[in-house]
Structures are given as C-alpha cells and as structure tokens.
Design a protein around this motif. Structure first.
Motif, PDB file in Angstrom:
ATOM      1  N   GLU A  93      41.561  37.452  43.074  1.00 57.95           N
ATOM      2  CA  GLU A  93      41.943  36.045  43.008  1.00 57.95           C
ATOM      3  C   GLU A  93      43.465  35.939  43.068  1.00 57.95           C
ATOM      4  O   GLU A  93      44.177  36.859  42.661  1.00 57.95           O
ATOM      5  CB  GLU A  93      41.414  35.385  41.733  1.00 57.95           C
ATOM      6  CG  GLU A  93      41.607  36.206  40.499  1.00 57.95           C
ATOM      7  CD  GLU A  93      40.705  35.775  39.363  1.00 57.95           C
ATOM      8  OE1 GLU A  93      40.014  34.755  39.481  1.00 57.95           O
ATOM      9  OE2 GLU A  93      40.705  36.478  38.354  1.00 57.95           O
ATOM     10  N   TYR A  97      44.548  27.832  44.246  1.00 54.90           N
ATOM     11  CA  TYR A  97      43.929  29.003  43.645  1.00 54.90           C
ATOM     12  C   TYR A  97      42.861  29.469  44.620  1.00 54.90           C
ATOM     13  O   TYR A  97      42.012  28.688  45.034  1.00 54.90           O
ATOM     14  CB  TYR A  97      43.317  28.609  42.300  1.00 54.90           C
ATOM     15  CG  TYR A  97      42.343  29.623  41.741  1.00 54.90           C
ATOM     16  CD1 TYR A  97      40.981  29.438  41.853  1.00 54.90           C
ATOM     17  CD2 TYR A  97      42.800  30.768  41.107  1.00 54.90           C
ATOM     18  CE1 TYR A  97      40.086  30.356  41.357  1.00 54.90           C
ATOM     19  CE2 TYR A  97      41.913  31.695  40.607  1.00 54.90           C
ATOM     20  CZ  TYR A  97      40.557  31.493  40.727  1.00 54.90           C
ATOM     21  OH  TYR A  97      39.672  32.410  40.235  1.00 54.90           O
ATOM     22  N   ARG A 144      39.950  32.482  45.541  1.00 53.14           N
ATOM     23  CA  ARG A 144      39.198  33.673  45.139  1.00 53.14           C
ATOM     24  C   ARG A 144      38.539  34.251  46.376  1.00 53.14           C
ATOM     25  O   ARG A 144      37.961  33.536  47.176  1.00 53.14           O
ATOM     26  CB  ARG A 144      38.146  33.316  44.103  1.00 53.14           C
ATOM     27  CG  ARG A 144      37.340  34.553  43.695  1.00 53.14           C
ATOM     28  CD  ARG A 144      36.325  34.220  42.698  1.00 53.14           C
ATOM     29  NE  ARG A 144      36.961  33.831  41.456  1.00 53.14           N
ATOM     30  CZ  ARG A 144      36.333  33.800  40.306  1.00 53.14           C
ATOM     31  NH1 ARG A 144      35.067  34.153  40.249  1.00 53.14           N
ATOM     32  NH2 ARG A 144      36.940  33.415  39.214  1.00 53.14           N
ATOM     33  N   LYS A 147      47.516  41.015  36.154  1.00 52.76           N
ATOM     34  CA  LYS A 147      47.336  41.289  37.576  1.00 52.76           C
ATOM     35  C   LYS A 147      48.652  41.692  38.239  1.00 52.76           C
ATOM     36  O   LYS A 147      48.690  42.542  39.101  1.00 52.76           O
ATOM     37  CB  LYS A 147      46.759  40.034  38.221  1.00 52.76           C
ATOM     38  CG  LYS A 147      46.794  40.023  39.681  1.00 52.76           C
ATOM     39  CD  LYS A 147      45.430  39.942  40.281  1.00 52.76           C
ATOM     40  CE  LYS A 147      45.549  40.356  41.733  1.00 52.76           C
ATOM     41  NZ  LYS A 147      44.921  39.540  42.633  1.00 52.76           N
ATOM     42  N   ARG A 196      51.384  36.981  37.170  1.00 47.43           N
ATOM     43  CA  ARG A 196      50.039  36.426  36.988  1.00 47.43           C
ATOM     44  C   ARG A 196      49.275  37.212  35.932  1.00 47.43           C
ATOM     45  O   ARG A 196      49.152  38.418  36.032  1.00 47.43           O
ATOM     46  CB  ARG A 196      49.231  36.491  38.286  1.00 47.43           C
ATOM     47  CG  ARG A 196      49.915  35.934  39.494  1.00 47.43           C
ATOM     48  CD  ARG A 196      49.818  34.429  39.527  1.00 47.43           C
ATOM     49  NE  ARG A 196      50.390  33.918  40.770  1.00 47.43           N
ATOM     50  CZ  ARG A 196      51.570  33.343  40.880  1.00 47.43           C
ATOM     51  NH1 ARG A 196      52.324  33.180  39.802  1.00 47.43           N
ATOM     52  NH2 ARG A 196      52.015  32.915  42.031  1.00 47.43           N
ATOM     53  N   TYR A 207      45.478  37.017  33.780  1.00 49.72           N
ATOM     54  CA  TYR A 207      44.177  36.340  33.657  1.00 49.72           C
ATOM     55  C   TYR A 207      43.511  36.842  32.393  1.00 49.72           C
ATOM     56  O   TYR A 207      43.267  38.030  32.252  1.00 49.72           O
ATOM     57  CB  TYR A 207      43.284  36.659  34.861  1.00 49.72           C
ATOM     58  CG  TYR A 207      43.816  36.154  36.176  1.00 49.72           C
ATOM     59  CD1 TYR A 207      44.722  36.908  36.915  1.00 49.72           C
ATOM     60  CD2 TYR A 207      43.415  34.930  36.688  1.00 49.72           C
ATOM     61  CE1 TYR A 207      45.205  36.445  38.119  1.00 49.72           C
ATOM     62  CE2 TYR A 207      43.893  34.469  37.899  1.00 49.72           C
ATOM     63  CZ  TYR A 207      44.792  35.234  38.605  1.00 49.72           C
ATOM     64  OH  TYR A 207      45.272  34.774  39.796  1.00 49.72           O
ATOM     65  N   GLU A 212      40.211  36.491  29.914  1.00 50.41           N
ATOM     66  CA  GLU A 212      38.914  35.873  29.670  1.00 50.41           C
ATOM     67  C   GLU A 212      38.759  35.686  28.174  1.00 50.41           C
ATOM     68  O   GLU A 212      38.933  36.627  27.400  1.00 50.41           O
ATOM     69  CB  GLU A 212      37.773  36.728  30.211  1.00 50.41           C
ATOM     70  CG  GLU A 212      36.464  35.973  30.084  1.00 50.41           C
ATOM     71  CD  GLU A 212      35.268  36.713  30.604  1.00 50.41           C
ATOM     72  OE1 GLU A 212      35.468  37.675  31.365  1.00 50.41           O
ATOM     73  OE2 GLU A 212      34.164  36.319  30.236  1.00 50.41           O
ATOM     74  N   LEU A 257      38.585  28.009  34.846  1.00 49.68           N
ATOM     75  CA  LEU A 257      39.871  28.637  34.556  1.00 49.68           C
ATOM     76  C   LEU A 257      40.882  27.561  34.213  1.00 49.68           C
ATOM     77  O   LEU A 257      41.009  26.583  34.932  1.00 49.68           O
ATOM     78  CB  LEU A 257      40.379  29.395  35.785  1.00 49.68           C
ATOM     79  CG  LEU A 257      39.712  30.704  36.075  1.00 49.68           C
ATOM     80  CD1 LEU A 257      38.825  30.580  37.274  1.00 49.68           C
ATOM     81  CD2 LEU A 257      40.752  31.761  36.337  1.00 49.68           C
ATOM     82  N   HIS A 306      44.771  26.891  33.917  1.00 52.06           N
ATOM     83  CA  HIS A 306      46.032  27.520  34.308  1.00 52.06           C
ATOM     84  C   HIS A 306      47.190  26.897  33.556  1.00 52.06           C
ATOM     85  O   HIS A 306      47.361  25.684  33.562  1.00 52.06           O
ATOM     86  CB  HIS A 306      46.264  27.320  35.814  1.00 52.06           C
ATOM     87  CG  HIS A 306      45.126  27.774  36.667  1.00 52.06           C
ATOM     88  ND1 HIS A 306      44.892  29.100  36.967  1.00 52.06           N
ATOM     89  CD2 HIS A 306      44.152  27.082  37.279  1.00 52.06           C
ATOM     90  CE1 HIS A 306      43.821  29.192  37.722  1.00 52.06           C
ATOM     91  NE2 HIS A 306      43.346  27.989  37.936  1.00 52.06           N
ATOM     92  N   SER A 316      46.260  32.331  33.146  1.00 54.63           N
ATOM     93  CA  SER A 316      45.017  31.613  33.408  1.00 54.63           C
ATOM     94  C   SER A 316      43.964  32.049  32.405  1.00 54.63           C
ATOM     95  O   SER A 316      43.641  33.236  32.320  1.00 54.63           O
ATOM     96  CB  SER A 316      44.517  31.912  34.818  1.00 54.63           C
ATOM     97  OG  SER A 316      45.512  31.642  35.750  1.00 54.63           O
ATOM     98  N   ARG A 357      40.190  32.186  31.276  1.00 58.66           N
ATOM     99  CA  ARG A 357      38.902  32.072  31.954  1.00 58.66           C
ATOM    100  C   ARG A 357      37.801  31.906  30.919  1.00 58.66           C
ATOM    101  O   ARG A 357      37.741  32.651  29.944  1.00 58.66           O
ATOM    102  CB  ARG A 357      38.663  33.352  32.763  1.00 58.66           C
ATOM    103  CG  ARG A 357      37.548  33.269  33.758  1.00 58.66           C
ATOM    104  CD  ARG A 357      37.107  34.658  34.164  1.00 58.66           C
ATOM    105  NE  ARG A 357      38.207  35.512  34.509  1.00 58.66           N
ATOM    106  CZ  ARG A 357      38.712  35.640  35.732  1.00 58.66           C
ATOM    107  NH1 ARG A 357      38.202  34.931  36.703  1.00 58.66           N
ATOM    108  NH2 ARG A 357      39.729  36.456  35.951  1.00 58.66           N
TER     109      ARG A 357
END
Lengths: 144, 394, 157
Positions: free
Chosen positions: B291, B306, B308, C24, C28, C30, C32, C68, C70, C81, C83
């Motif tokens: 992503e 965004y 994916r 990432k 960035r 991410y 969860e 998500l 952001h 982000s 999730r």
C-alpha cells in the motif's frame, strides 16, 4: 419551426448546464466569453436564466442526482431550443461508461442536436460548433 | 441597467430541488448552512479498480478540471510509495514545472471569479485574459491547454525540449507586469478592503479542528505547506517563500492566493533554468503488492491518494481525497452570522469547484424560499456599488 | 519532537492495543490497532501529538473490511495510518465524527459506500449517493452487482 428558429438565431442566447462534470468543459465554455475568444462578436450572450435560452450547452455525464434536474430544466426551456452536447462525457459518458453513478448518456434524457467531441474541446471548437449549427438551421429554414 | 453584469451559469431557478448550498436566513443574517454533495459523484474510486495503473492516471485527471494535474501527481506518488522508489531528477523538475503552472492558472481563475462575485467585472476579464497566457505556456510545454497528461507512475510521459525553454521564460516574464497591476488593484482598493476585510473570518482554532487545507488554512495563521514541510519533487532545490496571513478573512485568502502566484512564477523560472539532464521515466514494470500514500500541495490544499496493490496490474483500492472535501465544512464557522450580500464571496473564498457555488438557495426560518444563486450574486454586486458611493470612489 | 521518539512513545503507551506495527518507510507507518482502542488513539494523536486528521479509507479486503485512519504529522514529515479490521458480520465502530469535525463527512461517506456503522455519529445521512439508491447496496464492496435494469453500458456502435 425552421422559420421561427431562424428568427431567434440572429442573436442566440446560450444557457450553460452542467449535469455532473469535472468542470473542464464548463471552464472552456466560460473562456468563450473572455477577450481572446469572445462569442459576443457572433451576437451570442450567456443567458442568466433557462427561460431566456435559445441554445442549451450541456456538459457532464448525467449522474443519478442530476438526471431529474436535467429533464425538468429541459421542460422549462421555451421551445424551439437547440441542444449542444459538449465534451466526451456529454456524448457517451466517455470513460465513465462503467460508473455505477452514471447509468445513461445525456441524449437518452433530452434530445441533442449537435455533439462536440473533445476532453475538453477547445473554445474555438465550441464556437465553431454553434456557428455551424446556426448556419445549418438557417439553410434548413430557407429551404422550407 | 447597463450591460456590466456578466451572468455566469448554470443557474437553476427550480423550486423543489435539493440545492448544493442551502442557507437559512433570519432577516439579513445567515443562521444556518447545509451542504449537499453528490452532483458530481461519478464513482471514480470504483472505476480505478477496473483500470490498470497507467489508465487510472487518466481517469483521475478528470476528477476536477481546474486542478487536473494535482490528482495524477498524488496518484503517481502513491504508486511509487508502494515500492518505495524515487523518480529520476529530470522528472522531478518537470513535475514541479507542470504543477506550478497549474497553480498559476488556478489562482488566476479564482481571482476572476472573485472579481465577478464582488462586481468587478474588469478584474474577471483581465484575470482570465492573463490566464490565457499561462495556458499558452502549458500548451508549449505539454501540448494541451488543460488535461496535460504528463504524469505516469515512475516519471513523466513527455520531455521538455531545450528550444522551448527560452520562449517559455520570456512569456513568464511578460506576465509579471500585468499580474503586478492586478495585485496593486486588489491590495490598494478601499472598496475591496471594505467588502472583504473582517468578512467570513476563520479562526486558527477552527481551521485546525476542521482540518482546513491550503490557502484557506494559511490565511488563518496555520503556517503549513506540504511543499515545505513534506517536500517532494524539486521544491527543496529552489528558493521560494511560504505565504501566511493571520486574520483568516476573505481579504487574507485573496492576498495569499495573489502572492502565491508570484512565488509560483519564481519556482517555474528556477526549475526551467536549472533543468538537469537525464532520464524522465524509471520504467516501472510491475507494481508489487502493498500500500502507498501520495500527497501533494494542490492549488486548493493537500490532495491525498491512498493506493493498495495486490500484485496484479490493477489497483485493489484507490482512495481519493480532494482538498475541498476538508475545506467545505469550514462554512459552518465562516458563514453563520454573516449578511446575505456577503454570502457569495464567503462561499467563493475557499475556492471550491465553481460549478457548485452558484447552485444555491436561501430560505427563511420557516422554510420559504427567498433567493436563488443569481439573486445572491446580484446582492453582492449591489453592495459593492453602495460602498463605492459611500466611500466617494469613482 | 522527532520520528524515533514519537514511535517509541506510541509503542510504549499503547503496547496492549497494537496488533501489528509496520514501519514501511521513513515517512509512512501503518499500525493495526484493536477496534475498541480507537478513541484513545485518536485523542492521543490529535490532542497530545498535535497531528492533523487527514482522512479515513475504507477497504473491502475480502475477508474483512478495513478502515484506515490517516494522521499527518507535517512538522516531522510522517503519516501514521491506524488500521482497524472489522469482520463482515460485525461492522460497527465508534464514531470520531462526534468529537472531531474533521472526521464527520468521511464517516458518512464510508457508511454509504461500504456499509460500516459508526456508533454515535451525530448526523448519519447520505452524503454522495442519490436518495433513490437502494438500501443495503454498497458500491465499493467486491460483490457489488449492477442493480439498475435501465442502465446502458455499451456505446451502441
């Protein structure tokens, strides 16, 4: 019908209607007013209300929320009225043909007389289309 | 009445339609606003899932005609963020040049419309005539007046020829004097000050809590610009200033946009003269699963995409967020309490898609429809005439 | 404030609520998170870190529906982000739109295009779709099918 339209077309008032577009065609229509392209030299004016319109310039791909509105507006326009579909979206929805919110092209909702392709068409193309249309109607009126 | 009013459509004098903006008024004051979206909704996010990554770039170009470069730019950044990878240097400079050219044309377009709403139709004609010069520049660089189709994930699609650069630089220099004249006309006119100072003020606290973006936020003292804070493309390699003002009223939003146009011309000239040689495309073959997020500073604020990918050649999900989506709710803070004659200029001040602003209806607290869009523009233009007489200006 | 301290503090403060923490790239991250901790996270991000709520994306990833959120920290050039994975049989989550005006509209949009229920949203009306759109049909789901018999999908040539 031809003779009546001929009389109106000496100085046609155009009304611009957007049925759900990205505004590029709308801005090119507005550009026709500006000094470089200047549709007023052909006697064309942008009408403030649909009830004063002789020529309807339609842009956009007629999405669900605007379909009813388009039909109602077309009923309000005093006939005879010419409809010009400007841009790929008004022709056949262009790349939005598979969109869930654009079920039918504009010419299934209201009758269209002239199609101007382009994404967006240049102001010169729009003016050329309207003048060609007026010329054609005038010729048709002379014949009858 | 002399033919000085240029009506710009579309106006929809229908009675029972849900309008885009529905204002409720009590006497002369606006007491409530409701916004109805969906008239331009074409399901682009779902459409992207049916197209390949290259084709999706063309689809997103048609989200909005005015910022038609911002969306492909953010989308290409999002796809490149999936790897993550950098594009070649020359591509970065070309991207900057195209993005700034778009910013100039967008701000001039807005200036013309603002002039029309306030009753300065000469400003409208001058600003749009000047805009034609910029569109000529973009046509020399990319081949089209709008929808430039210059972006592709991995770089740009077309190169800038060396023999075009002196022509473009000369044209950019020729724009500056007229732009300066417009700037002075805006900054020095007392009637304009009376119409726009203190009108539709958005406080810094409200700007932050609504998440306002772009010139709308920078006029309220929020000193953020993605080109400085989260620098991308060639913005950190050229000299330019971020324009910030403190009051958040319509005058400040006007000033921010006019001054930003000068900065954009500076950036374009520096990029054109310092354009490095090399590749323009990194030639992406396959997008790996993952992503990515791309965000850039469009003329109206931050444009956010965004994407994916599941390893095939189509996006698995593509989320698009245009800057106006975050700026529109700020109306609750700016227009409630204003007078009806100021309504159109406050609505236009955040620079929404113009096609939506005139689809307007004003009702009293019992629900009776009082005015439509064109009536409000007339009211605004009449107020300017009145102020002109009061201030004794020509 | 710099990236390392921000991420370290997040890991420490919310150690029980993190399902997966993926850095990432330098810009960035991410994370969860567990569904019920969303409001705590949002409050920390917006009030303590001063992040800006950017937008929320809803994704139909076959087995689940993910939302998500952001958040942008512009001053250190970082997008975090958050999730949340929702089972298709239990599509409910706390609304942020009640407390933060920036999240109000996007929750209305995700509700009508994906069918997620945001508990406590002050004004859950349709945002984009027309009023004659059928109930229970969510366009961005993977199993969306054309429901309109009058739709024309070919150019007629």
């Amino acid at each position: 019908m031809g003779v009546k339209l001929n009389a109106l077309l000496k100085s046609p008032w155009v009304f611009h209607l957007s049925t759900g577009s990205c505004n590029n065609c709308d801005i090119e229509v507005l550009d026709c007013l500006t000094p470089r392209f200047d549709i007023e030299r052909f006697g064309m004016l942008l009408a403030g209300s649909v009830r004063h319109a002789d020529v309807l310039l339609v842009t956009g791909s007629a999405n669900r929320k605007s379909m009813e509105r388009v039909k109602k507006l077309y009923e309000q326009v005093p006939k005879p009225c010419l409809v010009v579909a400007i841009g790929e979206c008004a022709l056949s929805r262009g790349m939005f043909i598979n969109s869930y919110n654009c079920p039918v092209p504009v010419d299934k909702i209201i009758p269209v007389d002239v199609y101007v392709p382009g994404c967006p068409p240049r102001p010169e193309a729009i003016i050329a289309a309207i003048t060609k249309l007026i010329g054609k109607v005038k010729k048709g009126a002379e014949k009858s | 009445m002399p033919r000085t009013i240029v009506p710009i459509g579309p106006y929809h004098p229908l009675q029972e339609e849900p309008e885009f903006f529905s204002l409720t008024v009590d006497g002369e004051r606006v007491v409530g606003i409701d916004v109805h979206l969906g008239y331009n909704h074409r399901g682009i996010e779902k459409l992207s899932e049916m197209k390949t990554f290259d084709q999706a770039t063309f689809v997103v170009e048609r989200i909005c005609g005015i910022c038609s470069t911002s969306h492909p730019f953010a989308f290409c950044q999002a796809v490149e963020d999936i790897f993550p990878m950098e594009v070649p240097e020359r591509a970065k400079y070309i991207r900057t040049i195209i993005a700034e050219g778009e910013r100039i044309h967008s701000h001039l377009l807005w200036l013309g419309l603002a002039g029309h709403f306030l009753g300065y139709n000469t400003v409208f004609m001058w600003a749009w005539k000047l805009r034609e010069e910029i569109l000529d520049v973009m046509e020399i660089l990319s081949g089209n007046r709008n929808n430039y189709a210059m972006f592709r994930p991995g770089g740009v699609r077309r190169d800038i020829k060396a023999e075009d650069i002196p022509v473009v630089l000369k044209k950019l220099d020729s724009i500056v004097p007229t732009l300066d004249m417009l700037r002075r006309a805006v900054m020095d006119d007392p009637v304009l000050h009376a119409r726009t100072k203190g009108v539709g003020s958005l406080s810094k606290k409200d700007a932050l809590s609504y998440g306002a973006l772009g010139p709308t936020a920078r006029a309220s003292g929020v000193a953020r610009d993605l080109r400085k804070n989260c620098s991308y493309a060639a913005y950190d390699r050229v000299q330019w200033d971020m324009i910030v003002r403190q009051n958040g009223d319509v005058f400040d939003k006007l000033v921010v946009r006019v001054l930003e146009t000068f900065e954009s011309i500076k950036i374009m000239k520096q990029c054109l003269t310092a354009l490095p040689s090399g590749e323009i495309d990194a030639r992406i073959k396959n997008v790996p699963p993952g992503e990515g997020i791309g965000h850039i500073e469009a003329p109206r604020g931050e444009c956010f995409h965004y994407v994916r990918s599941d390893g095939t050649n189509r996006p698995a999900r593509h989320k698009v967020r245009a800057p106006t989506f975050m700026n529109l709710p700020t109306y609750k803070a700016t227009i409630v309490g204003a007078t009806i004659s100021d309504a159109t200029i406050i609505l236009a001040a955040i620079d929404p898609c113009y096609c939506c602003t005139e689809r307007l209806a004003v009702r009293d607290t019992k629900g009776t429809r009082l005015y439509g869009g064109e009536d409000l523009v007339k009211l605004s233009q009449e107020k300017t005439q009145r102020l002109r007489k009061e201030l004794g200006v020509g | 404030m710099n990236r390392e301290t921000v991420l370290q503090d997040l890991r420490k403060k919310f150690s029980g609520e993190i399902v997966e923490f993926m850095e990432k790239s330098p810009k960035r991250v991410y994370i969860e998170i567990k569904k019920d901790s969303l409001r705590k996270w949002a409050s920390y991000m917006i009030k303590d870190l001063g992040a800006r709520f950017n937008i929320a994306s809803g994704v139909d990833s076959r087995a689940h529906i993910e939302v998500l959120y952001h958040f942008t920290l512009e001053d250190i050039n970082l997008i975090i982000s958050l999730r949340v994975r929702l089972k298709k049989t239990d599509l409910e989550i706390d609304s942020l739109g009640a407390e933060y005006p920036a999240a109000n509209w996007i929750e209305r949009e995700i509700h009508e295009i994906l069918g997620v229920n945001f508990k406590g949203h002050p004004d859950m009306r349709k945002l984009l779709l027309s009023d004659d759109w059928p109930e229970g049909v969510y366009p961005l789901r993977r199993d969306y099918k054309e429901w309109d018999p009058n739709a024309i999908r070919d150019r007629g040539v």
